[in-house]
Design a protein around this motif. Structure first.
Motif, PDB file in Angstrom:
ATOM      1  N   TYR A  48       0.841  -1.197   0.000  1.00  0.00           N
ATOM      2  CA  TYR A  48       0.000   0.000   0.000  1.00  0.00           C
ATOM      3  C   TYR A  48       0.877   1.249   0.000  1.00  0.00           C
ATOM      4  O   TYR A  48       2.041   1.230   0.419  1.00  0.00           O
ATOM      5  N   SER A  54      -4.316   0.383  -1.347  1.00  0.00           N
ATOM      6  CA  SER A  54      -3.714  -0.886  -1.746  1.00  0.00           C
ATOM      7  C   SER A  54      -3.173  -0.829  -3.170  1.00  0.00           C
ATOM      8  O   SER A  54      -3.735  -0.156  -4.043  1.00  0.00           O
ATOM      9  N   HIS A  56      -2.459  -2.036  -6.853  1.00  0.00           N
ATOM     10  CA  HIS A  56      -3.085  -2.831  -7.911  1.00  0.00           C
ATOM     11  C   HIS A  56      -2.219  -2.714  -9.160  1.00  0.00           C
ATOM     12  O   HIS A  56      -1.814  -1.613  -9.551  1.00  0.00           O
ATOM     13  N   TYR A  57      -1.959  -3.837  -9.767  1.00  0.00           N
ATOM     14  CA  TYR A  57      -1.054  -3.867 -10.919  1.00  0.00           C
ATOM     15  C   TYR A  57      -1.676  -3.227 -12.151  1.00  0.00           C
ATOM     16  O   TYR A  57      -2.800  -3.542 -12.535  1.00  0.00           O
ATOM     17  N   ASP A  58      -0.919  -2.330 -12.765  1.00  0.00           N
ATOM     18  CA  ASP A  58      -1.312  -1.690 -14.021  1.00  0.00           C
ATOM     19  C   ASP A  58      -0.113  -1.779 -14.958  1.00  0.00           C
ATOM     20  O   ASP A  58       0.901  -1.106 -14.754  1.00  0.00           O
ATOM     21  N   SER A  64       4.035   0.889 -11.289  1.00  0.00           N
ATOM     22  CA  SER A  64       3.264  -0.320 -11.010  1.00  0.00           C
ATOM     23  C   SER A  64       3.942  -1.549 -11.612  1.00  0.00           C
ATOM     24  O   SER A  64       4.020  -2.605 -10.980  1.00  0.00           O
ATOM     25  N   GLN A  68       5.365  -4.791  -9.443  1.00  0.00           N
ATOM     26  CA  GLN A  68       4.903  -6.147  -9.733  1.00  0.00           C
ATOM     27  C   GLN A  68       6.075  -7.066 -10.095  1.00  0.00           C
ATOM     28  O   GLN A  68       6.149  -8.212  -9.630  1.00  0.00           O
ATOM     29  N   LYS A 106       0.033 -14.835  -8.637  1.00  0.00           N
ATOM     30  CA  LYS A 106      -0.541 -13.654  -7.983  1.00  0.00           C
ATOM     31  C   LYS A 106       0.172 -12.376  -8.421  1.00  0.00           C
ATOM     32  O   LYS A 106      -0.429 -11.302  -8.450  1.00  0.00           O
ATOM     33  N   ASN A 107       1.461 -12.498  -8.723  1.00  0.00           N
ATOM     34  CA  ASN A 107       2.247 -11.319  -9.100  1.00  0.00           C
ATOM     35  C   ASN A 107       2.827 -11.440 -10.503  1.00  0.00           C
ATOM     36  O   ASN A 107       3.846 -10.815 -10.819  1.00  0.00           O
TER      37      ASN A 107
END
Length: 380
Positions: A48, A54, A56-58, A64, A68, A106-107
């Motif tokens: 975060y 939090s 979030h992947y972009d 981002s 990631q 997940k990543n």
């Protein structure tokens, strides 16, 4: 699977600790990750920003993308280099492999509009009987007895073996992957052939150190620790041992005649092997309980000053049939802690709610102890 989850929890905590210590670098860059905070909340890795938002992947955002990639490769490094597992049940092995892939997924991230290939981490989780091995762990140190040429050939094979395993993890092409697998199996066969040349060895007291020659059926599912994980072999092929082992070994009396529903059935020749093997001498006492052999095995696999954490029946702490295994632990390890969970009937006080059994958790460091062992004990 509970312990696999715990191992993955620790993996996430390692990433969080690296961030808190200021040593978490962005992947592929000489630059610390400072834009986000990382913590483990309710056993979940939480990322975060300064406002508590939090992550979030972009894939279209440079920062981002960097975050990631960092999370993915931190997990990948730990899974590839620090997590190794063995189980007799091939289905359990497959589930474990899948769970590790899901953790990386997940990543997962995109690069040039294509998702980064997941590594072949299945090579770290293998099927076999971890209690049975034909090759003595010290066999690598005996190679020099076969002459300089044999020693050089072995070192060459070990180096090739390590390179092939490293290459296998990053291959996506199925045909190339199959070819590498084939070459790995060929090297393992060559190593077995080399060890067969020094198949029988005795020490100065004329006691058998290892005997490669037996073709007994008990070795059908044998797991050869001296070969299977090249990461644990030095340049000469000597098994160096693990830094840390965690485990939830099976519990049960072997071939018990009464209350057979709580017994573990094994072939008579396998039971004879367990009873006569010097490796499991300290596990003896009454009807042989398999968890005591796993205690012996775990500490034999550790390097000196390596750490072990195991959960097993509470009988270890006081039952007369466990006196030898207690003596083994007290004399050969520094006991760091023992936590006891004697309550069976109150679900909230069990380690695993679905398991109605009194258990204890042992944490210990492998080293000879010449003074009285002192440790903290807790009862829940």
């Amino acid at each position: 699977m509970n312990l696999l989850k715990k191992a993955l929890d620790y993996m996430e905590r390692i990433i969080a600790i690296k961030k808190q210590l200021g040593v978490l670098f962005k992947h592929g860059k000489d630059e610390l990750l400072t834009e986000y905070d990382i913590d483990v909340i309710d056993d979940i890795l939480s990322v975060y920003d300064g406002q508590g938002k939090s992550f979030h992947y972009d894939k279209n955002n440079v920062l981002s993308q960097s975050v990631q990639e960092t999370l993915f490769n931190e997990k990948r490094t730990i899974i590839e280099n620090c997590l190794f597992g063995v189980d007799l049940n091939s289905k359990a092995v497959a589930i474990c492999q899948l769970r590790l892939w899901i953790e990386l997924l997940k990543n997962a991230y995109y690069k040039n509009e294509v998702m980064e290939t997941l590594p072949n981490i299945d090579i770290n989780i293998k099927s076999g009987n971890s209690l049975i091995n034909k090759l003595n762990f010290a066999i690598g140190s005996k190679i020099g007895q076969g002459g300089v040429e044999l020693e050089k050939n072995t070192q060459k094979l070990i180096n090739q073996y390590k390179k092939l395993v490293a290459a296998y993890r990053g291959v996506s092409d199925k045909s190339v992957k199959a070819e590498i697998r084939k070459n790995i199996e060929s090297i393992k066969a060559n190593l077995h052939s080399i060890y067969n040349q020094i198949s029988f060895s005795v020490n100065k007291n004329m006691e058998i150190v290892f005997d490669y020659g037996s073709d007994s059926s008990i070795y059908r599912d044998a797991f050869e620790w001296a070969i299977e994980f090249p990461e644990l072999l030095d340049e000469k092929g000597v098994f160096t041992g693990f830094d840390c082992i965690i485990g939830n070994p099976p519990y049960g009396l072997l071939n018990k005649k009464q209350n057979q529903n709580t017994s573990i059935s094994v072939a008579p020749e396998l039971l004879d092997y367990y009873k006569t093997s010097k490796v499991y001498e300290w596990a003896k006492g009454g009807v042989l309980n398999i968890y005591r052999m796993f205690i012996c095995r775990c500490f034999s696999l550790l390097k000196n000053d390596g750490h072990c954490c195991l959960i097993f029946p509470l009988a270890f702490m006081g039952d007369a049939t466990n006196s030898k295994i207690r003596q083994f632990v007290m004399e050969n390890t520094q006991v760091d802690f023992i936590e006891a969970f004697p309550e069976r009937d109150i679900e909230s006080k069990r380690v695993f709610k679905e398991v109605k059994m009194s258990v204890c958790i042992l944490g210990a460091t492998k080293r000879k102890v010449w003074i009285v062992n002192t440790f903290s004990d807790k009862f829940f």
